[in-house]
Design an enzyme around this catalytic site. Structure first.
Site, PDB file in Angstrom:
ATOM      1  N   ASN A 137       0.815  -1.226   0.000  1.00 22.04           N
ATOM      2  CA  ASN A 137       0.000   0.000   0.000  1.00 22.04           C
ATOM      3  C   ASN A 137       0.851   1.279   0.000  1.00 22.04           C
ATOM      4  OD1 ASN A 137       1.055   0.067   2.553  1.00 22.04           O
ATOM      5  ND2 ASN A 137      -0.898   0.134   3.644  1.00 22.04           N
ATOM      6  N   HIS A 139       3.356   1.918   2.105  1.00 22.61           N
ATOM      7  CA  HIS A 139       3.877   2.353   3.414  1.00 22.61           C
ATOM      8  C   HIS A 139       5.404   2.278   3.470  1.00 22.61           C
ATOM      9  CE1 HIS A 139       3.390  -1.940   5.407  1.00 22.61           C
ATOM     10  NE2 HIS A 139       4.555  -1.842   4.812  1.00 22.61           N
TER      11      HIS A 139
END
Ligand code: F6R
Length: 241
Positions: A137, A139
């Site tokens: 995602n 991160h």
């Protein structure tokens, strides 16, 4: 600016990355170094340990700080970031415990844990080098999408994606709702920042980074806030972009 490399395969990505680490550590042997856990840096860290054993780099003066950890995990759990760093690097090199700052993820005072990590970084004059992977995602560490770029160490409610993907690190089913992580401010202020990614699950995240500007919905794109960062991916990922 991002120095962008596409390596033929995971092996050569790891070799290039390990060489960058070795060169930088040789320039700053008493620096503060931070290495992500996860699958991507495994080979790089093994090569770093092998270089140390071969006398090509001296890690005895270096300090290290853990990037992130699952809150409430037993540090001996195979899936803990601490256990990973221990197995992949620290058990094979010459370093002493006082040179390594680990989180206590079972502390009853996690705010204090954040404070201790911040103080360690400050005492050492900031990170000399951070080696990070990218989450599916986007991160960085456990800085999930939506995290402001200016935060220091903090406790995070993990995203569904991070929890789901994180299952791969555990031998038994484990549920962790929170993490503790160095903040984007500290990571992005590192003197050298290297981000590595391999394989097609990282397509969206890397595509977003390559759009060329920092955006909070993709923490890894914070690389653009720096004068210079390095992004190294392998061809299997590059072909999906
Ligand atoms: C792990 C960490 C994470 C990982 C990222 C990529 O300490 O901080 O941000 O770097 O999730 O994980 P892998 O390399 O397993 O794909």
């Amino acid at each position: 600016m991002i120095n962008y490399y596409v390596e033929k395969e995971y092996e050569s990505l790891s070799k290039r990355t390990a060489q960058l680490l070795i060169d930088e550590i040789n320039k700053k042997p008493a620096g503060l170094f931070c290495f992500a856990g996860g699958d991507t840096p495994v080979k790089t860290l093994e090569l770093l340990a092998a270089a140390e054993q071969a006398g090509k780099v001296d890690l005895s003066q270096a300090s290290f700080i853990q990037l992130d950890e699952w809150v409430n995990i037993d540090p001996n759990n195979h899936g803990s970031c601490r256990n990973y760093l221990q197995r992949t690097l620290f058990d094979s090199i010459r370093t002493s415990e006082e040179n390594i700052h680990f989180f206590n993820p079972n502390s009853i005072d996690l705010a204090e844990e954040c404070w201790l990590a911040n103080a360690f970084i400050e005492k050492k004059g900031g990170l000399s080098l951070a080696l990070l992977g990218i989450g599916v995602n986007g991160h960085l560490g456990f800085n999930e999408p939506g995290t402001p770029f200016d935060v220091n160490t903090h406790v995070v409610t993990l995203s569904e994606s991070t929890k789901k993907v994180g299952e791969k690190y555990f031998e038994k089913t484990s549920f962790f709702e929170r993490g503790i992580t160095l903040g984007l401010a500290q990571i992005l202020a590192a003197e050298m920042l290297i981000v590595i990614a391999s394989g097609s699950t990282k397509t969206n995240a890397v595509q977003t980074v390559l759009k060329g500007s920092p955006r909070e919905d993709c923490p890894a794109s914070g690389m653009w806030l720096r004068e210079e960062s390095t992004l190294i991916i392998d061809r299997s990922l590059a072909e999906t972009l």
